[in-house]
Design an enzyme around this catalytic site. Structure first.
Site, PDB file in Angstrom:
ATOM      1  N   ASN A   1       0.866  -1.184   0.000  1.00  6.90           N
ATOM      2  CA  ASN A   1       0.000   0.000   0.000  1.00  6.90           C
ATOM      3  C   ASN A   1       0.899   1.229   0.000  1.00  6.90           C
ATOM      4  O   ASN A   1       1.516   1.544   1.010  1.00  6.90           O
ATOM      5  CB  ASN A   1      -0.884  -0.034   1.268  1.00  6.90           C
ATOM      6  CG  ASN A   1      -1.708   1.232   1.416  1.00  6.90           C
ATOM      7  OD1 ASN A   1      -1.830   2.024   0.489  1.00  6.90           O
ATOM      8  ND2 ASN A   1      -2.270   1.409   2.604  1.00  6.90           N
TER       9      ASN A   1
ATOM     10  N   LYS B   1       0.040   4.281  -0.276  1.00  5.81           N
ATOM     11  CA  LYS B   1      -0.613   5.449   0.345  1.00  5.81           C
ATOM     12  C   LYS B   1      -0.426   6.685  -0.547  1.00  5.81           C
ATOM     13  O   LYS B   1      -0.327   6.542  -1.753  1.00  5.81           O
ATOM     14  CB  LYS B   1      -0.089   5.666   1.758  1.00  5.81           C
ATOM     15  CG  LYS B   1      -0.082   4.381   2.582  1.00  5.81           C
ATOM     16  CD  LYS B   1       0.139   4.615   4.037  1.00  5.81           C
ATOM     17  CE  LYS B   1       0.225   3.273   4.752  1.00  5.81           C
ATOM     18  NZ  LYS B   1       0.232   3.386   6.187  1.00  5.81           N
TER      19      LYS B   1
ATOM     20  N   HIS C   1      -9.266   0.737   5.116  1.00  5.51           N
ATOM     21  CA  HIS C   1      -7.979   0.985   5.780  1.00  5.51           C
ATOM     22  C   HIS C   1      -8.199   1.917   6.970  1.00  5.51           C
ATOM     23  O   HIS C   1      -9.017   2.830   6.918  1.00  5.51           O
ATOM     24  CB  HIS C   1      -6.993   1.596   4.779  1.00  5.51           C
ATOM     25  CG  HIS C   1      -5.597   1.600   5.306  1.00  5.51           C
ATOM     26  ND1 HIS C   1      -5.151   2.548   6.200  1.00  5.51           N
ATOM     27  CD2 HIS C   1      -4.559   0.757   5.097  1.00  5.51           C
ATOM     28  CE1 HIS C   1      -3.891   2.280   6.508  1.00  5.51           C
ATOM     29  NE2 HIS C   1      -3.508   1.205   5.857  1.00  5.51           N
TER      30      HIS C   1
ATOM     31  N   GLU D   1      -6.609   4.350   8.040  1.00 11.74           N
ATOM     32  CA  GLU D   1      -6.447   5.781   7.762  1.00 11.74           C
ATOM     33  C   GLU D   1      -7.701   6.348   7.109  1.00 11.74           C
ATOM     34  O   GLU D   1      -8.043   7.512   7.325  1.00 11.74           O
ATOM     35  CB  GLU D   1      -5.199   5.996   6.884  1.00 11.74           C
ATOM     36  CG  GLU D   1      -3.934   5.737   7.690  1.00 11.74           C
ATOM     37  CD  GLU D   1      -2.735   5.276   6.887  1.00 11.74           C
ATOM     38  OE1 GLU D   1      -2.752   5.375   5.642  1.00 11.74           O
ATOM     39  OE2 GLU D   1      -1.771   4.796   7.514  1.00 11.74           O
TER      40      GLU D   1
ATOM     41  N   GLU E   1      -5.236  -5.370  10.610  1.00  5.93           N
ATOM     42  CA  GLU E   1      -4.202  -4.362  10.811  1.00  5.93           C
ATOM     43  C   GLU E   1      -4.447  -3.635  12.128  1.00  5.93           C
ATOM     44  O   GLU E   1      -5.213  -2.661  12.166  1.00  5.93           O
ATOM     45  CB  GLU E   1      -4.221  -3.353   9.667  1.00  5.93           C
ATOM     46  CG  GLU E   1      -3.974  -3.955   8.311  1.00  5.93           C
ATOM     47  CD  GLU E   1      -3.448  -2.901   7.355  1.00  5.93           C
ATOM     48  OE1 GLU E   1      -2.304  -3.053   6.907  1.00  5.93           O
ATOM     49  OE2 GLU E   1      -4.149  -1.925   7.087  1.00  5.93           O
TER      50      GLU E   1
ATOM     51  N   GLY F   1       2.561   1.896  10.756  1.00  2.00           N
ATOM     52  CA  GLY F   1       3.482   3.017  10.592  1.00  2.00           C
ATOM     53  C   GLY F   1       4.176   3.425  11.885  1.00  2.00           C
ATOM     54  O   GLY F   1       4.799   4.484  11.948  1.00  2.00           O
TER      55      GLY F   1
ATOM     56  N   SER G   1       3.648  -2.595  10.260  1.00  2.00           N
ATOM     57  CA  SER G   1       5.110  -2.569  10.430  1.00  2.00           C
ATOM     58  C   SER G   1       5.777  -3.893  10.088  1.00  2.00           C
ATOM     59  O   SER G   1       6.739  -4.302  10.748  1.00  2.00           O
ATOM     60  CB  SER G   1       5.483  -2.122  11.852  1.00  2.00           C
ATOM     61  OG  SER G   1       5.002  -0.811  12.088  1.00  2.00           O
TER      62      SER G   1
HETATM   63  C1  PEP Z   1      -0.607  -0.172   6.086  1.00  2.00           C
HETATM   64  O1  PEP Z   1      -0.691   1.014   5.859  1.00  2.00           O
HETATM   65  O2  PEP Z   1      -1.497  -0.939   5.688  1.00  2.00           O
HETATM   66  C2  PEP Z   1       0.542  -0.650   6.853  1.00  2.00           C
HETATM   67  C3  PEP Z   1       0.522  -1.876   7.299  1.00  2.00           C
HETATM   68  O3  PEP Z   1       1.563   0.243   7.039  1.00  2.00           O
HETATM   69  P1  PEP Z   1       3.014  -0.086   7.680  1.00  2.00           P
HETATM   70  O4  PEP Z   1       3.517  -1.346   7.043  1.00  2.00           O
HETATM   71  O5  PEP Z   1       3.853   1.100   7.319  1.00  2.00           O
HETATM   72  O6  PEP Z   1       2.810  -0.233   9.148  1.00  2.00           O
END
Ligand code: PEP
Length: 249
Positions: A9, A11, A94, A96, A166, A172, A212
């Site tokens: 992703n 973003k 997601h 966000e 998630e 992040g 992460s």
């Molecule tokens: C994501 O945005 O779906 C995500 C898992 O981000 P990150 O790997 O940076 O934690």
């Protein structure tokens, strides 16, 4: 056998020339992998990415879409528009989008319906916040997110649904759920599906972990029996790191 999937992703990162550079780097590294590999560029870069990757086994997917087919929804993009530029899969829900754009379970149910009605595949994201985990409510929160947005569907719809757990506290932040925490939640998610739709459906749905994931921790997380892959944010912006994660299977 469930599909193993690693999806990047991107973003709101990468302008057109950065997208082209990252795609060139991905193409130079792409090799046969056990996992399905996907990348999700921004809307403006979907078409160039699709054109550049259409001869590879890397699928270009979208990060979001609107539920309506068309109309007075300034700034929005429909399923039909995504399909018109070669996109067959969309990420919905997601954290966000939920946090910054107030996407609720009810709205997401409409988006899921629209994607499925257009024969698209959905990567449906959900996960608890830190406060939920600290208070021991993570399973209730996750169970409700799944039920509210998906449990109106017929069981046949699940052939086009991929789930992505998630935990918000791990996105992040550099903080990863331990492989055991991921496995426990994935097993709970599969049981939630089995209770409603039966074991055949539950055992056929791929459940990705996101939060992460890095080359250093991917192998251990992916080794868990109910973890079928990853949704990767930060580490997907670097071709070496992304393919190290893909090759962790
Ligand atoms: C994501 O945005 O779906 C995500 C898992 O981000 P990150 O790997 O940076 O934690």
């Amino acid at each position: 056998m469930r599909k193993q999937i690693v999806a990047g992703n991107w973003k709101m990162n990468n302008d057109l020339s950065q997208t082209e550079s990252l795609i060139d780097a991905l193409k130079s590294k792409a090799q046969t992998s056990n996992a399905e590999v996907m990348v999700a560029p921004t809307f403006t870069n979907l078409y160039p990415a699709f054109e550049a990757l259409k001869t590879t086994n890397i699928e270009v997917v979208a990060q979001n879409m609107h539920f309506a087919e068309n109309g007075a929804y300034t700034g929005e993009i429909s399923a039909n528009m995504l399909k018109g530029v070669g996109v067959q899969t969309v990420i919905l829900g997601h954290s966000e989008r939920r946090e910054y754009f107030n996407e609720t379970d009810e709205l997401l149910a409409k988006k899921v319906d629209a994607a499925l009605a257009n024969n698209m595949r959905v990567i449906f994201c959900f996960g608890e916040e830190l406060a939920d985990r600290k208070s021991g409510n993570e399973e209730t929160v996750v169970g409700n997110q799944i039920k509210n947005a998906l449990f109106h569907l017929e069981s046949s719809a699940f052939k086009n649904i991929v789930l992505a757990y998630e935990p918000v506290w791990a996105i992040g932040t550099g903080e990863t759920a331990s492989p055991e925490q991921a496995q426990d939640m994935h097993a709970f998610i599969r049981k939630t599906l089995a209770d409603k739709y039966g074991n055949d459906v539950a055992n056929s749905v791929s459940i990705l972990y996101g939060g992460s994931v890095k080359p250093a921790n991917a192998e251990e997380i992916f080794s868990k029996p109910d973890v079928d892959g990853g949704l990767i944010g930060g580490a997907s912006l670097n071709a070496d790191d992304f393919f190290a994660i893909v090759n962790a299977f």
